[in-house]
Design an enzyme around this catalytic site. Structure first.
Site, PDB file in Angstrom:
ATOM      1  N   GLY A  40       8.212   4.124   0.506  1.00 28.80           N
ATOM      2  CA  GLY A  40       7.202   4.523   1.482  1.00 28.80           C
ATOM      3  C   GLY A  40       7.901   4.780   2.806  1.00 28.80           C
ATOM      4  O   GLY A  40       8.700   3.955   3.271  1.00 28.80           O
ATOM      5  N   GLY A  42       6.236   5.922   5.794  1.00 28.41           N
ATOM      6  CA  GLY A  42       5.283   6.090   6.883  1.00 28.41           C
ATOM      7  C   GLY A  42       5.773   5.306   8.087  1.00 28.41           C
ATOM      8  O   GLY A  42       6.974   5.078   8.251  1.00 28.41           O
ATOM      9  N   ALA A  44       5.593   2.112   8.855  1.00 32.39           N
ATOM     10  CA  ALA A  44       6.304   0.870   8.554  1.00 32.39           C
ATOM     11  C   ALA A  44       7.606   1.165   7.817  1.00 32.39           C
ATOM     12  O   ALA A  44       8.690   0.768   8.254  1.00 32.39           O
ATOM     13  CB  ALA A  44       5.409  -0.061   7.732  1.00 32.39           C
ATOM     14  N   ARG A 330     -15.567  -2.971  14.241  1.00 28.87           N
ATOM     15  CA  ARG A 330     -15.911  -2.005  13.210  1.00 28.87           C
ATOM     16  C   ARG A 330     -16.870  -2.526  12.160  1.00 28.87           C
ATOM     17  O   ARG A 330     -17.766  -1.810  11.716  1.00 28.87           O
ATOM     18  CB  ARG A 330     -14.627  -1.560  12.510  1.00 28.87           C
ATOM     19  CG  ARG A 330     -13.757  -0.775  13.422  1.00 28.87           C
ATOM     20  CD  ARG A 330     -12.439  -0.442  12.788  1.00 28.87           C
ATOM     21  NE  ARG A 330     -11.750   0.496  13.672  1.00 28.87           N
ATOM     22  CZ  ARG A 330     -10.569   1.035  13.422  1.00 28.87           C
ATOM     23  NH1 ARG A 330      -9.924   0.715  12.319  1.00 28.87           N
ATOM     24  NH2 ARG A 330     -10.028   1.868  14.265  1.00 28.87           N
TER      25      ARG A 330
END
Lengths: 637, 253
Positions: A40, A42, A44, A330
Site C-alpha cells: 500500500g 497511500g 501511510a 459525524r
C-alpha cells in the site's frame, strides 16, 4: 492470542520521547542489510516506504494501482488537524488529544492518541517543507478552519484537495527514494497473502495484475498500509478498488482484527440517484462550517427549497445541539439525518436527503468568498447532480466512508504476528468508535513518517536474522494456496456477476450492520452471509483467464474476502452489547436519543481471532484505561 | 436513452486491436459515463464475454486513473472534468459514441482502454520533489509565503497525472504535466535550491520517455480536467534554458 499493548511505563506527555530513547537502534551501516516490505502506497504506506528508504533500509513497496499517486488518500478533501495553535484560540497537544479520545467515544487507547496529537505538529512542518501548498492568509502565514467535534480552528487545508496535496508530497518523497535506489517500487501488484515462518511475518504473496504471475517476496518485516474496508457495504465513498483483502489475509494468518464493527458513516454525501450506481460521492465535512442543515418541518413537503420560509424549516442540528450546531461529530450528524429521512422529512426526487444550505453564508460573506473556500466542491456537486449549489441547497445523506476498526496493533504498531505491522486506516489504533474529521490524514502520516520508521528498528534489532528464501516451504505453500483459490474462482463458471453478489452483501450489511443495529437484525445477517457466500462459490461467473490483466478476477477475489470478513463485522456488532460512537445499537439509547455506552462491560477493544471460514471467531479483549480524559457521556449540546 | 458504442478492444500490448460495437440501452440522464460502461460490462459478463477493461478508482475526478478518448476528445465533451465525472445528460438518445484509449508512444496500451502511464512516475523521479528528509523541517510558519505565490503553486499542483494532455497533443508531448510540477515547486521558497537542476532533469527524462516536444498548439490546456495553464510551459522552458546556460558558461558568483 496474547494482547500486550506494550505501553511504555512513562508519563503520557513524555512517553514517546522516552520510548524513542529506550528503543533499540539498528546502526546506519546495518540498515541496508534489512529488507522491509510495505504494502500500500497511500499516505501511510507511501510515507513509511519513503522514510524507511531515507534511513537506509532496503524497501520493497507494492501497490495494486498503476502508480502510488492513485491511492485513495488522494480523495480526502477537507483537511488535516494539527495542534499548532497558530490561531491562538487555546489549542494545545492536550486539547487535540482530549478531543480525539472524547470524539472516539472512549474506545481508543490514550497512549496512542496522545502520541498522535504530539506528532501532528511535525506533520505540518514536514508537509510544508516538501512544498505542499496549504491555504495561506494574505500575510503569508498558514490558514486554518474548524471541523466537526472541535471548538478551535486547527485544520490545515489545501482548498478541497488536502488529501491530494499531502499524498503528492509523500509520493514525491517516495519517487525520490526510488531514484536513489533505496525503494524498489512494484506497481500493479496485489498482495494476496502473508508468509509466516516460525511465527514471524517474513514475506507476502502477490499477483502481478498484468501477467497474472503469482509469486512470493521475502523480507525481514512486513508493513501493511492497505486502507479500510468500507466497500464491504458495496456502496460507499471509498474508491472502487478499496478492499479488505490484505488485512483479511493477515487476519487469517494470525493477526487479531480489532473492532471491525466500528464503521463510520459520513454525514455529507450526495444521496443515491438510482440502482445502477456503483459508488457514492462525499462532499467534504468542511462544508458544515458555513452550510446550514435543515429539512422541511412538515413531513412530505415537496415544495422547492426556496419556497419554504424559514419558519417552516427545521434546522435540527442547531436546535438539538446549540453549542456545536452544524459541527456535531459525524456519528451524531449522520444518525439525526437518518431519523429525519426515516420520519418522512427527506428531500429530493427520492426523498432520501437533507438540505445543506449556503444561502446565509453567501449573504454574509459574498459569493466570491464562498467560492474561494468551496469552489471545487460546488463544481463537483453540480457535475454530478446537475444542480447549482449557489442557487439551490445541496442535498446530502450519510454513506459509509471510513473504518475505525482494523488490525490490532500495539504501541509500536505491530500486530499480534511479530514482524507484521499495520499503519493508517488499516490498523485500529487511534479513533476509537468514531473518527473526527481531518484526523485520518493526520494518523496516516504520523504512522508513516514518524512512528513506523523508528519502531521497525526496535523490532529488527531484536529479531533473529534468518535467511528465508522464496523456496521455503511456508512460501511455497502460500503461493500454492493463492493459486488454488484463483483457479477455483475461475472454475465456478456460474451465471451471476461478481458485482451482483457484492451488491447483495452490501444490502445485508447496510440493513443490519449499518447506521442502526439490533440483535435480531445482526442474527439475521449472520445467517444470510454464509448462505450468500455459499451461493457465490457455486454461481459466480468470472470470465477470462488468470494469465492476463483480468479486472473481473481481481474483483472476485476481493468480494470473496468481503464475504468472509462481513461475518466478523456482524459478530463484533452483536457482541458489543452497547452503543458507542458510530456503533449504534437501538437497544441502548439515552433519553435524549444518543448512543448509550456501557463502560462497566465494554470499555475495551474487542480483538477477534480467526478459527476458520464459517467458524465462530474468538473474541478477546484489550481493556482500556482512561487516566487523563475522564469517562463521561459525550455532550455536544 | 439508447446508444451505440464503438469501443477499442485489444487483448494485450502485442495484439493489433479493433473497434467492437455494443448497444447501451435504458441509460438514464443521471448516470455517470462509467456507470454506463459498468452496465455494458455486466451485460457482457452475463453473456460470458470478457468485459471492457478500463481504469477507474475514485470516481470523483481526483485519482487520475480514468482516462479515455470519447468521440476523439480526452475525457469527453465537457470541459474541466474527468471521464468519471462526465454524466449521461451530456448525450442524447440515438448517439453513437467512439471510445478509445489514450494514445502515445510513451503510453503503451496494455489492454482495451488501459494504458501504461509509468513514464510519468519516471519523470517525477528525475527531480519532481524537494529533497527534504523526514524530520528535518523547520516550523511551518517560519517562512511566510505570499498568498499569491501559494495560490499559483496550488494551481499547478492540482495536476492529477491522468495523461489527457498527452493524449490531446498532436506531438504526444507531456510538457504540460512536466511544467505543472516544475512550476508548483518553483513558486515556493522551499523549491528554489534545486530549481534549475529539477527543470533540466525532468525535461530530459520527458524526452527520453518518447514524449514529443511542445509546438504551442494549446490542446493540452483545453483537455486538462484541472484547467492547468500552458503558461507554465513557458516557465519550464525558461528554467531549462537558464539551467542549460548556467551549465555551459558556469553559474555567476
Amino acid at each position: 492470542m496474547e494482547l500486550n499493548a506494550r505501553i511504555p511505563d512513562h508519563p503520557i506527555d513524555r512517553m514517546w520521547e522516552r520510548h524513542r530513547f529506550d528503543m533499540k537502534l539498528v546502526n546506519p551501516a546495518n540498515k541496508r542489510r534489512y529488507q522491509v516490505i510495505v504494502v500500500g502506497t497511500g499516505l501511510a504506506g507511501g510515507a513509511a516506504a519513503a522514510t524507511m528508504g531515507e534511513l537506509g533500509y532496503q524497501v520493497k513497496a507494492f501497490t495494486f494501482h498503476d502508480s502510488p499517486r492513485r491511492a485513495h488518500s488522494i480523495a480526502a478533501q477537507g483537511g488535516i488537524n494539527a495542534a499548532k495553535n497558530y490561531q491562538g484560540d487555546g489549542d494545545s497537544v492536550y486539547r487535540l488529544f482530549y478531543d480525539t479520545v472524547k470524539g472516539g467515544d472512549f474506545r481508543s487507547r490514550e497512549a496512542n492518541v496522545y502520541r498522535l496529537a504530539e506528532l501532528s505538529l511535525n506533520i505540518i512542518d514536514q508537509a510544508v517543507a516538501q512544498g505542499v501548498p496549504f491555504a495561506r492568509e494574505y500575510g503569508g502565514l498558514l490558514a486554518n478552519r474548524s471541523f466537526g467535534g472541535a471548538q478551535v480552528s486547527r485544520t490545515f487545508y489545501a482548498r478541497g484537495q488536502t488529501g491530494q496535496q499531502l499524498l503528492l508530497g509523500a509520493y514525491q518523497a517516495l519517487e525520490r527514494q526510488v531514484q536513489a535506489g533505496t525503494v524498489q517500487m512494484n506497481v500493479r501488484s496485489e498482495m494476496l497473502d502473508v508468509i509466516v515462518v516460525d511465527g514471524r511475518a517474513r514475506g507476502i504473496v502477490t499477483r502481478d495484475l498484468v501477467t497474472g504471475r503469482i509469486e512470493a517476496h521475502m523480507a525481514d518485516a512486513v508493513v501493511l498500509g492497505t486502507g479500510g474496508y468500507s466497500n464491504a457495504f458495496f456502496l460507499s465513498t471509498n474508491a472502487m478498488g478499496c478492499n479488505v483483502t490484505a488485512t483479511w489475509r493477515a487476519h487469517r494468518r494470525g493477526a487479531g482484527f480489532a473492532n471491525p464493527c466500528f464503521t463510520q458513516i459520513h454525514p455529507t454525501c450526495i444521496p443515491q440517484s438510482g440502482e445502477y450506481q456503483g459508488k457514492l460521492t462525499l462532499m467534504s465535512e468542511s462544508l458544515r462550517n458555513d452550510g446550514r442543515i435543515w429539512v422541511p418541518k412538515e413531513p412530505g413537503d415537496t415544495r422547492a427549497a426556496a419556497a419554504i420560509p424559514d419558519s417552516e424549516r427545521d434546522y435540527y442540528l442547531e436546535r438539538l445541539y446549540p453549542s456545536f450546531g452544524n459541527l456535531t461529530p459525524r456519528d451524531i450528524a449522520s444518525r439525526r439525518a437518518k431519523e429525519m429521512v426515516d420520519s418522512g422529512h427527506g428531500v429530493g426526487p427520492m426523498r432520501n436527503g437533507v438540505y445543506l444550505d449556503f444561502r446565509d453564508a453567501i449573504q454574509r460573506l459574498g459569493k466570491a468568498a464562498v467560492a474561494e473556500r468551496y469552489g471545487n466542491l460546488f463544481q463537483m456537486y453540480e457535475k454530478i447532480t446537475g444542480e447549482d449549489p449557489y442557487d439551490v441547497p445541496m442535498r446530502i445523506y450519510p454513506a459509509p466512508h471510513y473504518t475505525m476498526g482494523g488490525l490490532w496493533v500495539d504501541y509500536d504498531l505491530m500486530t499480534t504476528v511479530p514482524g507484521l505491522f499495520a499503519i493508517g486506516e488499516a490498523n485500529f489504533s487511534d479513533h476509537g468508535a468514531n473518527r473526527l474529521g481531518a484526523s485520518a490524514l493526520m494518523q496516516g502520516l504520523a504512522d508513516g513518517y514518524f512512528i513506523i520508521p523508528l519502531t521497525i528498528g526496535n523490532y529488527l534489532a531484536d529479531a533473529p536474522k534468518m535467511d528465508v528464501g522464496v523456496d521455503h516451504p511456508a512460501a511455497r505453500d502460500a503461493v500454492r494456496e493463492v493459486t488454488d483459490t484463483q483457479e477455483r474462482l475461475l472454475a465456478v463458471k456460474g451465471n451471476r456477476t461478481v458485482d451482483s453478489f457484492h451488491q447483495e452483501l452490501g444490502r445485508i450489511l447496510w440493513d443490519h450492520c449499518g447506521m442502526a443495529r439490533t440483535e435480531a437484525g445482526l442474527r439475521e445477517a449472520l445467517q444470510k452471509i454464509p448462505e450468500l457466500r455459499e451461493r457465490f462459490w457455486k454461481e459466480v461467473l468470472v470470465p477470462g483467464s488468470g494469465a492476463t490483466l483480468n479486472q473481473s478476477l481481481e474483483k472476485a477475489g476481493r468480494v470473496a474476502d468481503f464475504l468472509e470478513f462481513a461475518e466478523v463485522m456482524c459478530w463484533d456488532a452483536l457482541t458489543r452489547d452497547e452503543s458507542c460512537g458510530a456503533h449504534y445499537r437501538v437497544e441502548h439509547t439515552t433519553e435524549e436519543g444518543e448512543a448509550k455506552r456501557d463502560d462497566e462491560n465494554f470499555a475495551h477493544g474487542a480483538v477477534w481471532e480467526f478459527k476458520g471460514v464459517g467458524e465462530e471467531p474468538v473474541r478477546h479483549r484489550e481493556p482500556l484505561h482512561f487516566e487523563h480524559v475522564p469517562l463521561s457521556q459525550r455532550s455536544y449540546k | 436513452m439508447n446508444l451505440t458504442l464503438h469501443v477499442w478492444r485489444q487483448a494485450g500490448p502485442d495484439d493489433a486491436g479493433a473497434f467492437e460495437t455494443y448497444r447501451a440501452e435504458d441509460i438514464s440522464d443521471s448516470m455517470s459515463f462509467l456507470d454506463m460502461l459498468d452496465l455494458v460490462n455486466e451485460d457482457l459478463t452475463r453473456k460470458g464475454k470478457e468485459p471492457i477493461a478500463f481504469e477507474h478508482d475514485c470516481r470523483e475526478g481526483i485519482c487520475g486513473s480514468c482516462g479515455m478518448m470519447i468521440n476523439g476528445v480526452a475525457h469527453g465533451p465537457e470541459r474541466l472534468i474527468t471521464a468519471c465525472q462526465l454524466h449521461m445528460r451530456s448525450f442524447k438518445d440515438g448517439d453513437e459514441i467512439w471510445i478509445e484509449p489514450f494514445r502515445a508512444t510513451a503510453f503503451p496500451v496494455m489492454r482495451d482502454l488501459v494504458v501504461d502511464r509509468n513514464s510519468f512516475d519516471r519523470v517525477i523521479q528525475a527531480g519532481g520533489y524537494i529533497s527534504v528528509r523526514t524530520g528535518s523541517a523547520q516550523d511551518a510558519n517560519a517562512t511566510p509565503i505570499p498568498k499569491r505565490d501559494a495560490d499559483r503553486a496550488f494551481d499547478a499542483a492540482a495536476c492529477i497525472g491522468c495523461g489527457a494532455c498527452v493524449a490531446a497533443c498532436p506531438n504526444a508531448s507531456a510538457m504540460l504535466f512536466t511544467a505543472a510540477k516544475v512550476a508548483h515547486l518553483s513558486y515556493l521558497p522551499q523549491g528554489q535550491a534545486e530549481r534549475l537542476e529539477r527543470a533540466l532533469g525532468m525535461a530530459s527524462q520527458h524526452d527520453a520517455e518518447g514524449f514529443g516536444n511542445c509546438t504551442n498548439h494549446g490542446a493540452c490546456q483545453e483537455a486538462c480536467p484541472k484547467g492547468i495553464s500552458v503558461d507554465y510551459i513557458a516557465r519550464l522552458n525558461r528554467d531549462v534554458l537558464k539551467g542549460t546556460l548556467n551549465k555551459a558558461v558556469g553559474t555567476p558568483d
